[in-house]
Enzyme design. Structure first.
Site, mmCIF file in Angstrom:
data_model
loop_
_atom_site.group_PDB
_atom_site.id
_atom_site.type_symbol
_atom_site.label_atom_id
_atom_site.label_comp_id
_atom_site.label_asym_id
_atom_site.label_seq_id
_atom_site.Cartn_x
_atom_site.Cartn_y
_atom_site.Cartn_z
ATOM 1 N N GLU A 218 10.139 97.364 19.541
ATOM 2 C CA GLU A 218 9.204 98.393 20.019
ATOM 3 C C GLU A 218 8.078 98.530 18.993
ATOM 4 O O GLU A 218 8.217 98.050 17.861
ATOM 5 C CB GLU A 218 9.938 99.735 20.177
ATOM 6 C CG GLU A 218 11.045 99.660 21.205
ATOM 7 C CD GLU A 218 11.777 100.988 21.378
ATOM 8 O OE1 GLU A 218 11.396 101.991 20.734
ATOM 9 O OE2 GLU A 218 12.735 101.015 22.173
ATOM 10 N N SER A 221 9.498 99.860 15.896
ATOM 11 C CA SER A 221 10.834 99.383 15.554
ATOM 12 C C SER A 221 10.916 97.862 15.635
ATOM 13 O O SER A 221 11.009 97.291 16.727
ATOM 14 C CB SER A 221 11.852 100.026 16.518
ATOM 15 O OG SER A 221 13.090 99.388 16.404
ATOM 16 N N GLU A 462 13.884 86.971 15.646
ATOM 17 C CA GLU A 462 15.363 86.982 15.627
ATOM 18 C C GLU A 462 15.894 87.251 14.211
ATOM 19 O O GLU A 462 16.818 86.593 13.742
ATOM 20 C CB GLU A 462 15.914 85.682 16.215
ATOM 21 C CG GLU A 462 15.512 85.535 17.674
ATOM 22 C CD GLU A 462 16.341 84.540 18.448
ATOM 23 O OE1 GLU A 462 17.477 84.266 18.044
ATOM 24 O OE2 GLU A 462 15.837 84.061 19.463
ATOM 25 N N GLY A 463 15.274 88.213 13.551
ATOM 26 C CA GLY A 463 15.632 88.535 12.172
ATOM 27 C C GLY A 463 14.702 87.793 11.246
ATOM 28 O O GLY A 463 14.739 86.554 11.201
#
Ligand SMILES: Cc1cc2nc3c(=O)[nH]c(=O)nc-3n(C[C@H](O)[C@H](O)[C@H](O)COP(=O)(O)OP(=O)(O)OC[C@H]3O[C@@H](n4cnc5c(N)ncnc54)[C@H](O)[C@@H]3O)c2cc1C
Length: 655
Positions: A218, A221, A462-463
């Site tokens: 988001e 986030s 993905e991190g």
């Protein structure tokens, strides 16, 4: 203790990675902390911890210790142990039938990418060509791991890795379209879905009739996924949730019909009656109404893949579309991401293979100073390093996929390492390819600049690799912390815990006295690789000693020691990669593979340099006073930049 009480924002963020919640108090000697109990402070770490069975109070300390110990090689490294079960011998998991089936798929999939798909055109059009999408659907590429009874190809992780590798060789934009769909988009339904959810959604997703997306990020986030604001409020009748929120940068966001969405829901604590906001995962259909998306984002790379904002405006989601448990959404998200990381390493191993072929082709055909450039030492070193990085990444991707196929559940550190390493190795290899190709590498036509652009995002999504480095280091430290905690308990009752003390304390005392731990890889690695094996063992002993010293020094405050953690993560990455290539090269030597001697060179070369890096970094962490000065300087320089809003120094000309 003070470090924890005054923990800066960054420390709180780290606890959201889940690491703080599991620190053993005996080691830390600290009272319970509210923060350590954050309900969402779970992540992959908590997932690992939650799955261990509770032990009866009667179980002996040794039993508890044995039970608590992870089978993960990487976790063992932090404890100074060689936990070889998962890494030796190099696993061969496919049976004859699976191998045959895979061979039958590899040919057509490779031909499809060579003959039908046009990566340059996809990149230029900023979407995957319709013929490619159609062809991939016909090949079954949208449902590679969906069970065959639900319309998929039913591949295991290793088979999946092999096909993903082909996609990565040819077109990362297509790779992200396929990966966002099945590696994260509907993976939650595969892993956590009920029978009814699987039967309802998977057949159409497997055929590509419907496309999936994974909606976590988001505007406020990103890495701190636990801070999402999207909300899903249950209806008074309990039959549905009303979902509101917006997600950004969602791969396939503009194409998808089915979304795995993470939102905060109120959850009542059965014991206290208190209501808390916890993340829950939902399967959301576009057809529910209230789901819209923004225009495709303009990006640096993977342009062919669709990335868009997705908005949920009063979407009525039936209660039966909750994925996993209400309030268990963070765990669902972390499991999905952990589960897919090996696929990224496999795809990027494929990318490197394709890029190395281009570099070799250029080096063999380009003449300068009267000689083919591959005859020059500088080019030879580049090609050799590229081959080594490829070998390490490929070995790791198939090691992790095999571990998962063997039923291992302790692979989170290894999977994170494979993602970090693969994404950085592919970047280096492609950058060096451009260097070898000179000006030609900078041109659009050979297609290498596109690959470099495509690759950049792999270190971010993905991190981010930074967050994953913290995860690797802290997850390893959690396991080591448990051991130190057990030791602390054992020291209180030495007669009841003699075995533990003789084993662990003896080892630690020997290590502290510089006598070595008696560890050896002899017998598990091929004898021709024994020198590299010794390098690994020495590096591991030094690494474990530093981990122990840093844990004793910083205790729980280690979560805020990012300069140290980054170096521990790098040490862990070097150690794990060394062991993986030792395992693979040993298998090749033992089985007499035609490339065994070449693999030995790749393996030995990697081990020589990786062990030296570990030695240098750990020695600096152990005893170099300048290291502390360096860390203080980094902090001060950065603070000054932030205060100044950019560089602090003025131009040497004075204006
Ligand atoms: C092309 C593309 C596709 C994407 N696809 C999807 C998708 O399909 N679904 C989805 O949900 N998301 C998707 N994302 C989002 C992606 O996962 C996030 O960009 C990523 O998680 C990082 O978040 P962020 O960009 O907000 O960076 P931030 O979290 O703001 O991080 C910025 C920097 O700060 C560092 N940082 C942050 N916290 C810390 C800390 N505690 N300590 C040290 N360093 C820290 C990070 O490592 C990074 O270097 C996509 C993004 C892109 C660009």
């Amino acid at each position: 203790m003070q470090a924890v009480r005054t923990a800066p924002v960054v420390g709180r963020q780290l606890r959201r990675l889940g690491v703080g919640s599991s620190w053993p108090r005996a080691l830390l000697g600290q009272p319970p902390l509210g923060l350590a109990r954050r309900p969402y402070a779970s992540g992959a770490t908590q997932a690992v911890l939650e799955k261990s069975d509770p032990l009866s109070p009667e179980a002996s300390t040794q039993e508890k210790q044995a039970k608590a110990e992870s089978k993960s090689f990487a976790a063992g490294m932090f404890r100074g142990q060689l936990t070889t079960d998962q890494v030796f011998p190099y696993p061969s998991v496919l049976n004859e039938e699976q191998t045959q089936f895979l061979k039958e798929l590899v040919g057509p999939v490779s031909r499809f990418f060579e003959e039908v798909n046009d990566p340059a055109k996809n990149d230029m059009m900023e979407k995957v060509e319709e013929t490619t999408l159609q062809g991939l659907k016909e090949l079954g590429a949208f449902g590679l791991q969906v069970p065959s009874e639900l319309g998929g190809v039913g591949l295991c992780n290793t088979q999946y890795a092999r096909l993903v590798e082909i996609v990565g060789t040819h077109d990362l934009g297509v790779g992200i379209t396929l990966g966002a769909h099945q590696s994260i988009g509907f993976k939650g339904i595969l892993l956590f879905g009920t029978k009814a959810q699987k039967e309802k959604y998977l057949p159409k997703l497997a055929s590509g009739e419907t496309i999936a997306a994974f909606c976590l990020t988001e505007p406020s986030s990103g890495s701190d996924a636990a801070s999402i604001r999207s909300s899903a409020v249950p209806s008074p009748c309990g039959k549905y949730y009303t979902l509101n929120g917006s997600k950004i940068w969602i791969s396939n966001g503009g194409l998808a019909d089915i979304f795995t969405v993470f939102a905060k829901t109120p959850v009542t604590d059965a014991a206290t009656g208190a209501v808390k906001e916890k993340i829950t995962a939902f399967v959301v259909e576009r057809s529910f109404g209230g789901v819209t998306h923004g225009p495709p984002e303009k990006k640096m790379g993977i342009k062919a893949s669709n990335t868009a904002e997705v908005y949920f405006d009063g979407v009525r989601v039936p209660a039966e579309n909750v994925l996993g448990e209400v309030g268990g959404g963070f765990k669902v998200a972390m499991h999905i991401l952990n589960n897919g990381r090996f696929g990224m390493a496999a795809a990027l191993a494929g990318t490197m293979k394709g890029i190395i072929a281009k570099a070799v082709d250029h080096a063999t055909n380009r003449t300068q100073f009267g000689d083919k450039i591959h005859n020059f030492g500088l080019i030879q070193e580049k090609l050799a390093r590229m081959a080594i990085l490829h070998y390490v990444t490929e070995s790791m991707a198939y090691m992790v996929s095999a571990n998962m196929d063997q039923g291992s559940t302790d692979f989170q550190i290894e999977a994170a390492i494979s993602k970090i390493f693969g994404s950085e190795a592919a970047w280096k290899v492609t950058d060096e390819c451009i260097q070898i190709m000179g000006g030609m590498g900078f041109m659009k036509e050979p297609g290498v600049e596109r690959v470099l652009r495509d690759l950049r995002i792999f270190r971010i999504f993905e991190g981010t690799n930074d967050i994953l480095r913290l995860f690797v280091a802290l997850q390893g430290c959690v396991d080591k912390g448990k051991e130190l905690s057990g030791l602390g308990n054992a020291l209180k009752n030495p007669f009841g815990n003699a075995g533990l003390l003789l084993g662990e304390a003896g080892k630690q005392l020997r290590r502290r006295a510089g006598l070595g731990s008696g560890l050896s890889l002899n017998g598990v690695i091929h004898r021709e690789l024994s020198r590299s094996g010794e390098l690994v063992v020495q590096a591991l002993e030094q690494f474990a000693a530093v981990v122990e010293a840093k844990l004793i020094k910083h205790k729980k405050g280690i979560v805020n020691e990012q300069f140290v953690l980054q170096r521990l993560a790098d040490g862990a990455i070097d150690l794990y990669t060394m062991v993986v290539v030792l395992s693979r090269a040993s298998r090749s030597l033992s089985e007499g593979h035609p490339t065994a001697q070449h693999e030995k060179m790749l393996c030995d070369s990697w081990c020589i340099e990786a062990a030296a890096r570990v030695r240098e970094t750990m020695t600096a962490l152990q005893s170099d006073p300048q290291q502390q000065e360096l860390f203080r300087n980094f902090k001060s320089i950065s603070t000054a930049l932030v205060e100044r809003g950019g560089v602090v120094t003025s131009n040497p000309l004075g204006f």
